[in-house]
Design a protein around this motif. Sequence first.
Motif, PDB file in Angstrom:
ATOM      1  N   UNK A 240      -1.405 -11.585  -1.754  1.00 27.73           N
ATOM      2  CA  UNK A 240      -2.594 -12.285  -2.250  1.00 27.73           C
ATOM      3  C   UNK A 240      -3.868 -11.473  -2.096  1.00 27.73           C
ATOM      4  N   UNK A 241      -3.844 -10.479  -1.192  1.00 24.90           N
ATOM      5  CA  UNK A 241      -5.019  -9.636  -0.970  1.00 24.90           C
ATOM      6  C   UNK A 241      -4.940  -8.305  -1.700  1.00 24.90           C
ATOM      7  N   UNK A 242      -3.894  -8.105  -2.503  1.00 24.45           N
ATOM      8  CA  UNK A 242      -3.743  -6.861  -3.236  1.00 24.45           C
ATOM      9  C   UNK A 242      -3.048  -5.771  -2.453  1.00 24.45           C
ATOM     10  N   UNK A 243      -2.551  -6.101  -1.271  1.00 26.30           N
ATOM     11  CA  UNK A 243      -1.834  -5.106  -0.475  1.00 26.30           C
ATOM     12  C   UNK A 243      -0.438  -4.887  -1.062  1.00 26.30           C
ATOM     13  N   UNK A 244       0.082  -3.663  -0.873  1.00 33.17           N
ATOM     14  CA  UNK A 244       1.409  -3.324  -1.360  1.00 33.17           C
ATOM     15  C   UNK A 244       2.436  -3.732  -0.308  1.00 33.17           C
ATOM     16  N   UNK A 245       3.356  -4.582  -0.702  1.00 35.61           N
ATOM     17  CA  UNK A 245       4.401  -5.046   0.209  1.00 35.61           C
ATOM     18  C   UNK A 245       5.626  -4.163   0.014  1.00 35.61           C
ATOM     19  N   UNK A 246       6.005  -3.452   1.081  1.00 37.99           N
ATOM     20  CA  UNK A 246       7.135  -2.526   1.043  1.00 37.99           C
ATOM     21  C   UNK A 246       8.260  -3.078   1.913  1.00 37.99           C
ATOM     22  N   UNK A 247       9.448  -3.171   1.337  1.00 37.68           N
ATOM     23  CA  UNK A 247      10.627  -3.646   2.066  1.00 37.68           C
ATOM     24  C   UNK A 247      11.489  -2.448   2.456  1.00 37.68           C
ATOM     25  N   UNK A 248      11.793  -2.330   3.752  1.00 40.45           N
ATOM     26  CA  UNK A 248      12.613  -1.201   4.182  1.00 40.45           C
ATOM     27  C   UNK A 248      14.096  -1.495   3.936  1.00 40.45           C
ATOM     28  N   UNK A 250      16.392  -2.491   5.722  1.00 44.26           N
ATOM     29  CA  UNK A 250      16.924  -3.689   6.376  1.00 44.26           C
ATOM     30  C   UNK A 250      16.322  -4.968   5.807  1.00 44.26           C
ATOM     31  N   UNK A 251      15.381  -4.823   4.870  1.00 49.36           N
ATOM     32  CA  UNK A 251      14.756  -6.004   4.285  1.00 49.36           C
ATOM     33  C   UNK A 251      13.467  -6.419   4.953  1.00 49.36           C
ATOM     34  N   UNK A 252      13.089  -5.734   6.031  1.00 52.73           N
ATOM     35  CA  UNK A 252      11.831  -6.047   6.709  1.00 52.73           C
ATOM     36  C   UNK A 252      10.671  -5.596   5.824  1.00 52.73           C
ATOM     37  N   UNK A 253       9.695  -6.484   5.623  1.00 55.34           N
ATOM     38  CA  UNK A 253       8.573  -6.198   4.732  1.00 55.34           C
ATOM     39  C   UNK A 253       7.311  -5.853   5.515  1.00 55.34           C
ATOM     40  N   UNK A 254       6.590  -4.880   5.017  1.00 57.15           N
ATOM     41  CA  UNK A 254       5.307  -4.466   5.592  1.00 57.15           C
ATOM     42  C   UNK A 254       4.271  -4.442   4.489  1.00 57.15           C
ATOM     43  N   UNK A 255       3.116  -5.067   4.748  1.00 54.57           N
ATOM     44  CA  UNK A 255       2.022  -5.068   3.775  1.00 54.57           C
ATOM     45  C   UNK A 255       1.094  -3.900   4.080  1.00 54.57           C
ATOM     46  N   UNK A 256       0.889  -3.029   3.083  1.00 60.11           N
ATOM     47  CA  UNK A 256       0.084  -1.824   3.246  1.00 60.11           C
ATOM     48  C   UNK A 256      -1.255  -2.009   2.561  1.00 60.11           C
ATOM     49  N   UNK A 257      -2.342  -1.835   3.313  1.00 58.40           N
ATOM     50  CA  UNK A 257      -3.678  -1.992   2.729  1.00 58.40           C
ATOM     51  C   UNK A 257      -4.278  -0.655   2.317  1.00 58.40           C
ATOM     52  N   UNK A 258      -3.801   0.436   2.920  1.00 60.80           N
ATOM     53  CA  UNK A 258      -4.285   1.774   2.573  1.00 60.80           C
ATOM     54  C   UNK A 258      -3.203   2.781   2.892  1.00 60.80           C
ATOM     55  N   UNK A 259      -3.094   3.792   2.067  1.00 64.68           N
ATOM     56  CA  UNK A 259      -2.097   4.827   2.310  1.00 64.68           C
ATOM     57  C   UNK A 259      -1.882   5.668   1.087  1.00 64.68           C
ATOM     58  N   UNK A 260      -1.205   6.796   1.288  1.00 61.19           N
ATOM     59  CA  UNK A 260      -0.890   7.727   0.210  1.00 61.19           C
ATOM     60  C   UNK A 260       0.536   7.456  -0.241  1.00 61.19           C
TER      61      UNK A 260
END
Length: 265
Positions: A240-248, A250-260
């Motif tokens: 909802x905040x425009x962060x990129x949600x990355x699933x590893x 194992x299926x664990x999700x991490x929301x990334x707000x900044x990164x290359x």
Amino acid sequence: MPIPTDGYPRAAAVSPRVQITESTDSTNADVLAAAAADPAGWPHLSVLLTTDQRAGRGRLDRSWTTPPGTALAMSVVVRVPDLPVAARGWIPLVAGAAMARAVGAQLRGTPHSATLKWPNDVLIDGGKVCGILAEVVAGDPDTVVVGAGVNTRMTRADLPVDTAISFTALGLTCDDDRLVADFLSALDEQLSALVAAGGDAAASGVSGEVSALCSTLGADVAVQLPDGTRLTGRAARLDADGRLVVADATGIETAVSAGDVVHVR
């Protein structure tokens, strides 16, 4: 010294102020200073343009320089007093989507296509044609300057890295005036929708617009995070905040707000 805007009639029909300079170190630095010193003189959608930027800056404090005449650098004033602070993280993404639409309009009738790499790099066929940097005006949190650098007339020999591309390198001609006008129109359209929806990116259609253009979604990615760590997985969606949600794996999700972000495939 500013030069006449005769060559940008379409942009002038959209923007209240189109200023062109023969050369400058950084259009963003110039507009940040000008908008702070003279707010009334730089209303919403005012833009500074040049084809000779000597010391441009990209995201993560990277430098961005090009041979004179080979790229179009622009910085746009965006005034968003009615946009909730919590929703302002969407501004860079909206800018990227607006530029992807503008670049895509130049490609109609060709086999090429424009997409968005999260958060706001614009690609043609996977090669970077434009980078975007959004910065808040000092002392005026309701005003943001959106800078964009588009590789317009750069030959393949001039391209700084193998992953870059330009219109000329593809054998295409860019209509600078139309590109700027289309970018400003799309930027204003999407920001207005976001404001009208009270900052709700889903309800406004902004999240859908960005997601539809974003080739990062669904791709396997490696993300270099600001703290130096590396995250790998599948880019699943935008939150909802425009962060990129990355699933590893194992299926664990991490929301990334900044990164290359690097598209692995």
